[in-house]
Design a protein around this motif. Structure first.
Motif, PDB file in Angstrom:
ATOM      1  N   TYR A 173       6.894  -4.006 -10.770  1.00 44.59           N
ATOM      2  CA  TYR A 173       6.546  -4.976 -10.229  1.00 44.59           C
ATOM      3  C   TYR A 173       4.929  -4.696 -10.305  1.00 44.59           C
ATOM      4  O   TYR A 173       4.495  -3.629 -10.436  1.00 44.59           O
ATOM      5  N   ASP A 174       4.284  -5.908 -10.682  1.00 46.00           N
ATOM      6  CA  ASP A 174       2.841  -5.776 -10.925  1.00 46.00           C
ATOM      7  C   ASP A 174       2.055  -7.070 -10.574  1.00 46.00           C
ATOM      8  O   ASP A 174       2.640  -8.167 -10.399  1.00 46.00           O
ATOM      9  N   LEU A 175       0.834  -6.749  -9.808  1.00 47.13           N
ATOM     10  CA  LEU A 175       0.136  -8.076  -9.489  1.00 47.13           C
ATOM     11  C   LEU A 175      -1.455  -7.737  -9.796  1.00 47.13           C
ATOM     12  O   LEU A 175      -1.729  -6.637  -9.671  1.00 47.13           O
ATOM     13  N   HIS A 176      -2.059  -8.761 -10.336  1.00 51.05           N
ATOM     14  CA  HIS A 176      -3.494  -8.474 -10.425  1.00 51.05           C
ATOM     15  C   HIS A 176      -4.180  -9.709  -9.933  1.00 51.05           C
ATOM     16  O   HIS A 176      -3.763 -10.802 -10.057  1.00 51.05           O
ATOM     17  N   ARG A 177      -5.317  -9.645  -9.367  1.00 54.11           N
ATOM     18  CA  ARG A 177      -6.088 -10.748  -8.873  1.00 54.11           C
ATOM     19  C   ARG A 177      -6.666 -11.506 -10.364  1.00 54.11           C
ATOM     20  O   ARG A 177      -7.018 -10.868 -11.162  1.00 54.11           O
ATOM     21  N   VAL A 207       3.190  -6.564 -19.060  1.00 51.24           N
ATOM     22  CA  VAL A 207       3.369  -5.287 -19.551  1.00 51.24           C
ATOM     23  C   VAL A 207       3.637  -4.235 -18.566  1.00 51.24           C
ATOM     24  O   VAL A 207       4.311  -3.312 -18.505  1.00 51.24           O
ATOM     25  N   HIS A 208       2.694  -4.356 -17.572  1.00 54.65           N
ATOM     26  CA  HIS A 208       2.919  -3.276 -16.473  1.00 54.65           C
ATOM     27  C   HIS A 208       4.065  -3.260 -15.835  1.00 54.65           C
ATOM     28  O   HIS A 208       4.606  -2.238 -15.561  1.00 54.65           O
ATOM     29  N   ALA A 209       4.682  -4.385 -15.465  1.00 55.28           N
ATOM     30  CA  ALA A 209       6.091  -4.434 -14.636  1.00 55.28           C
ATOM     31  C   ALA A 209       6.911  -3.993 -15.668  1.00 55.28           C
ATOM     32  O   ALA A 209       7.902  -3.198 -15.230  1.00 55.28           O
TER      33      ALA A 209
HETATM   34 MG    MG Z   1      -1.426  -3.593 -13.171  1.00 55.67          MG
END
Ligand code: MG
Length: 316
Positions: A173-177, A207-209
């Protein structure tokens, strides 16, 4: 079982039969298989020491050559040769190989035939040495048929073979502002938009997830352990380098990717039209087929930070 033998391994039996015929033997003895192996897989023997002439001299010192007889005569396998070929299947299973290759026949010869073991040791090849060479060669090659091997797993259970693979799944899982004026990188490509993620690297949530899901499945930690955001090396990095790094961690047969499924959550822009390019970029970085990557897009129905367009997230 013969359908598991590689083409080269089958030719070992063919040449073994030919050798037996050359020496007028009523059956294919293990030594004929060994001579067949040396004929078929010269590279193994050149690398490991014994050459076919040395083996032949050794054989002929005990069993003088008979006048040649026709190779069309049906020559059965001796009991020991049958045991060797059966054992080769076990050696292939031990090395988690779907196919039975010449190297498995060689290991089986060491295990099943005292005479061959002694002969090869005289010529400087011990089982330990052969095993070392073969294991390193096999793990390098293993990746090349990972998909086949995974597909073969259910069948192996049906055929009574021990399971050869552990199938593990991981989550990411990933989240960015999102901020105005930044590049929106998703799935390794730039998607035209007026905002982009804030992050140490390029902030590619997809990609991060995926990185975390892969590392999780392999029990290798998470993206932060491998690529700490305190390391200036990763500042502004294209996140595909993380996937390429994971591909290296997985190399040598340590882990194979059978499938990736992921969902990107963003209120805007529309992502579906960009999925084929993302699949290609991701697949290239991981050296897998694009059709092994399934991508989905969701909005957050206007709810929360994602719904207000202040953030983007992904699950894999
Ligand atoms: Mg990230």
């Amino acid at each position: 079982m013969l359908e598991r033998f590689t083409e080269k391994a089958r030719r070992v039996i063919f040449f073994g039969r030919y050798e037996a015929s050359q020496y007028g033997s009523p059956c294919i003895e293990s030594f004929h298989l060994l001579l067949g192996l040396a004929r078929e897989d010269k590279s193994v023997f050149l690398k490991l020491g014994p050459n076919i002439e040395g083996l032949r001299e050794s054989y002929e010192s005990r069993y003088p050559a008979h006048p040649r007889i026709s190779t069309s005569v049906e020559v059965p396998l001796s009991m020991e040769s049958k045991r060797i070929l059966g054992r080769a299947a076990e050696e292939a299973d031990k090395l988690q190989s779907k196919h039975i290759g010449t190297e498995h026949i060689l290991l089986a010869m060491f295990a099943e035939s005292e005479e061959i073991r002694t002969e090869l040791e005289k010529l400087g090849l011990t089982r330990e040495r052969a095993e070392r060479e073969i294991v390193s060669k096999t793990t390098d090659a293993a990746q090349n048929f990972s998909a086949d091997m995974l597909e073969s797993s259910p069948g192996s259970a049906a055929s009574g073979m021990p399971p050869r693979f552990h199938v593990c799944a991981g989550i990411g899982y990933d989240l960015h502002r999102l901020e105005a004026g930044r590049k929106l990188m998703i799935g390794g490509i730039e998607v035209p938009f007026d905002k982009g993620p804030v992050g140490h690297s390029d902030g590619d949530v997809l990609v991060h997830a995926i990185c975390d899901a892969l590392l999780g499945a392999a029990g290798m930690g998470d993206i932060g352990t491998h690529f700490p955001d305190t390391d200036p090396k990763w500042k502004g990095a294209n996140s595909l380098v993380f996937l390429k790094h994971i591909r290296k961690l997985f190399a040598g047969g340590r882990a194979f990717i059978s499938h990736i499924d992921a969902v990107v959550i963003a209120e805007r822009p529309k992502l579906g039209p960009h999925f084929p390019a993302m699949q290609t970029a991701l697949a290239d970085a991981l050296a897998i087929e694009p059709n092994k990557i399934n991508l989905k897009a969701k909005t957050n129905e206007g709810v929360d930070a994602i719904g207000r367009g202040e953030a983007i997230a992904a699950h894999a």
